[in-house]
Write an enzyme that holds these catalytic residues in place. Structure first.
Site, short mmCIF file in Angstrom:
data_model
loop_
_atom_site.label_atom_id
_atom_site.label_comp_id
_atom_site.label_asym_id
_atom_site.label_seq_id
_atom_site.Cartn_x
_atom_site.Cartn_y
_atom_site.Cartn_z
N CYS B 82 3.77 0.63 20.07
CA CYS B 82 4.32 -0.54 19.36
C CYS B 82 4.04 -1.82 20.14
O CYS B 82 2.90 -2.21 20.30
CB CYS B 82 5.80 -0.33 19.06
SG CYS B 82 6.43 -1.52 17.86
N HIS B 192 5.54 4.39 15.83
CA HIS B 192 6.42 5.05 16.79
C HIS B 192 6.24 6.56 16.70
O HIS B 192 6.87 7.19 15.85
CB HIS B 192 7.88 4.68 16.51
CG HIS B 192 8.20 3.27 16.87
ND1 HIS B 192 8.60 2.90 18.13
CD2 HIS B 192 8.13 2.13 16.15
CE1 HIS B 192 8.79 1.60 18.18
NE2 HIS B 192 8.50 1.09 16.98
N GLU B 194 7.48 8.75 18.51
CA GLU B 194 8.76 9.41 18.81
C GLU B 194 9.69 9.43 17.61
O GLU B 194 10.73 10.08 17.63
CB GLU B 194 9.43 8.73 20.01
CG GLU B 194 10.09 7.38 19.75
CD GLU B 194 9.13 6.19 19.70
OE1 GLU B 194 7.90 6.39 19.60
OE2 GLU B 194 9.62 5.03 19.76
#
Lengths: 256, 214
Positions: B82, B192, B194
């Site tokens: 990001c 992202h 994650e």
């Protein structure tokens, strides 16, 4: 192409998932970690937790719950309810939440939204708006912001309020129709459309979903970027996967 | 024992990324740190990011981490995420123009106002928030991830690398932008991983096992 999001919402009281029907009758519906994992497996695009715990003694329970969920579920998590200070936001983000939803605290002190957005970034800050229609059937549509589960009027015009909150740094609007919440009659589409057209940030439609066509209408007619529902998913009426298949069949872009 | 360092420059929530990396890294050691010595010792480095780019670059400079990150190229695998991707370009339009680390030639730009979807004509909101598709160009970190998989994005600025061969992932949001860039053991993504469920975890698993070769 960007997919429209489907977001199950879990109301949490002292660490247990409940769903308030019009915020009055409450039925226990399970353990938050297990429910979140099930939604993740079904393909939920995000999960929203609304902390309805009355006692501030139980706030730490919520932080612990967010930590537990974030360690096992790798999709975005939003936490709302009881977010009143920058410290509340920091605690939730550190526990693994991606966004916090600010509601009453924004009405009480709008500058709080600006401070939160400057400190943590607009993308973490969702402003939750509870709106109720105040115009008569013969009059042009008008909605106002209500607090205290829809009981207390603030006199604030919903469309103007949404614009102001975005100007102050809200990265997203979570819009709930207090007229429709718990009714299963579908979203207030005119309200959703009015807010969605008025702001540049994504709008999540909430309140009133009773069947899967309501989700499609929220996106198509309401112009929502995401749709949020609780009871239709909690009680297994529909799975998230069924909801997505239905939306895809209606031509709505979803993550399958 | 192999280790992964996640750079903590004090700006945000690293719980999610560290949990996701722990989830895929088996018995590797995962450290969240601002200590140049610990970062120097790690086998692989993750550079996450939230917030505004000027604060990010200033904090890196204050902590003496800017040079360290620049010097990782070709030495050990680095994953930018990001804002951690945007900060690797030369400059960003954010905060009235900000000089960045310059590991990739090119600029970071804001999505223009009045963006519409070319197919539907629908007005597009900013930030670009939600699950969007990434058209992958050949790179080992895409191993096992189906072409055009969706990842979770939240951003208002996008990278525009000058060297087209450094762009290894493309996403459409009113315009086409580089959602992944790579060179010399560096891989950086706008989304992202994650927060991107299976596809994201697979990418992180590929990274923690990557030798840095293209």
């Amino acid at each position: 192409m960007l997919a429209k999001r489907i977001i199950p919402c879990l109301d949490v009281d002292a660490g247990r998932v409940v769903k308030g029907v019009k915020f009055v009758d409450i039925i226990d519906a399970g353990d938050p970690v297990e429910v979140a994992r099930r939604y993740d497996q079904q393909g939920a695009d995000e999960i929203t937790f609304l902390d309805i715990t009355a006692s501030s003694d139980d706030r730490e329970t919520m932080v612990h719950m967010v930590e537990q969920v974030a360690g096992q579920v790798f999709i975005p998590l939003t936490v709302g309810g009881g977010i009143r200070a920058l410290g509340d936001i920091r605690r939730m983000l550190n526990a693994g939440a991606d966004k916090v939803a600010i509601n009453t605290a924004a009405v009480n002190r709008p500058e709080f939204v600006r401070e939160a957005s400057e400190r943590f970034g607009a993308s973490c800050i969702v402003v939750a708006i509870d709106a109720k229609r105040v115009s008569k059937a013969s009059e042009p549509n008008r909605w106002e912001i209500f607090t205290h589960g829809g009981r207390k009027s603030t006199g604030l015009d919903a469309v103007e309020w949404a614009k102001r909150m975005v100007e102050y740094g809200a990265g997203e609007i979570l819009l709930t129709s207090m007229d429709r919440d718990g009714t299963k009659d579908g979203f207030d589409l005119a309200l959703t459309r009015a807010i969605s057209d008025a702001v540049d940030v994504p709008v999540i439609a909430s309140g009133g979903v009773g069947n899967l066509d309501h989700l499609v209408a929220g996106v198509r007619e309401g112009g929502a970027d995401a749709v949020l529902a609780a009871s239709i998913f909690h009680f297994g009426t529909y799975s998230i996967a069924e909801a997505k298949a239905h939306m895809a069949a209606a031509g709505v872009e979803v993550r399958l | 024992m192999s280790s992964v360092a996640i750079i903590d420059y004090g700006m945000g929530n690293l719980h999610s990324i560290s949990k996701a990396v722990e989830h895929v890294s088996g018995d590797m050691r995962v450290v969240v740190t601002a200590d140049p010595i610990q970062i120097g010792r790690a086998n692989r480095v993750i550079f996450p990011g939230v917030g505004a780019v000027r604060d990010c670059v200033q904090e890196l400079e204050r902590l003496g981490l800017d040079e360290l990150i620049r010097n990782l190229a070709g030495i050990k695998p680095l994953l930018g995420v990001c804002l951690g991707m945007q900060a690797l370009l030369e400059s960003s339009e954010e905060n009235g123009g900000t000089a960045c680390l310059g590991l990739f030639a090119g600029q970071v730009k804001r999505f223009p106002e009045g963006l519409t979807d070319p197919a539907s004509g629908e007005r597009l909101k900013i930030p670009h928030m939600g699950w969007n598709q990434v058209r992958q160009h050949s790179h080992p970190l895409w191993e096992g991830i189906p072409q055009d998989s969706r990842f979770y994005f939240v951003h208002s600025f996008y990278a525009q690398p000058e060297q087209s061969q450094e762009c290894v992932g493309v996403t459409e949001y009113g315009l086409e932008f580089a959602s992944a860039v790579a060179r010399d053991g560096i891989f950086a993504v706008q989304f992202h991983p994650e927060k991107s469920q299976h596809a994201g975890l697979q990418l992180l698993a590929n990274f923690v096992n990557w030798d840095g070769q293209d």
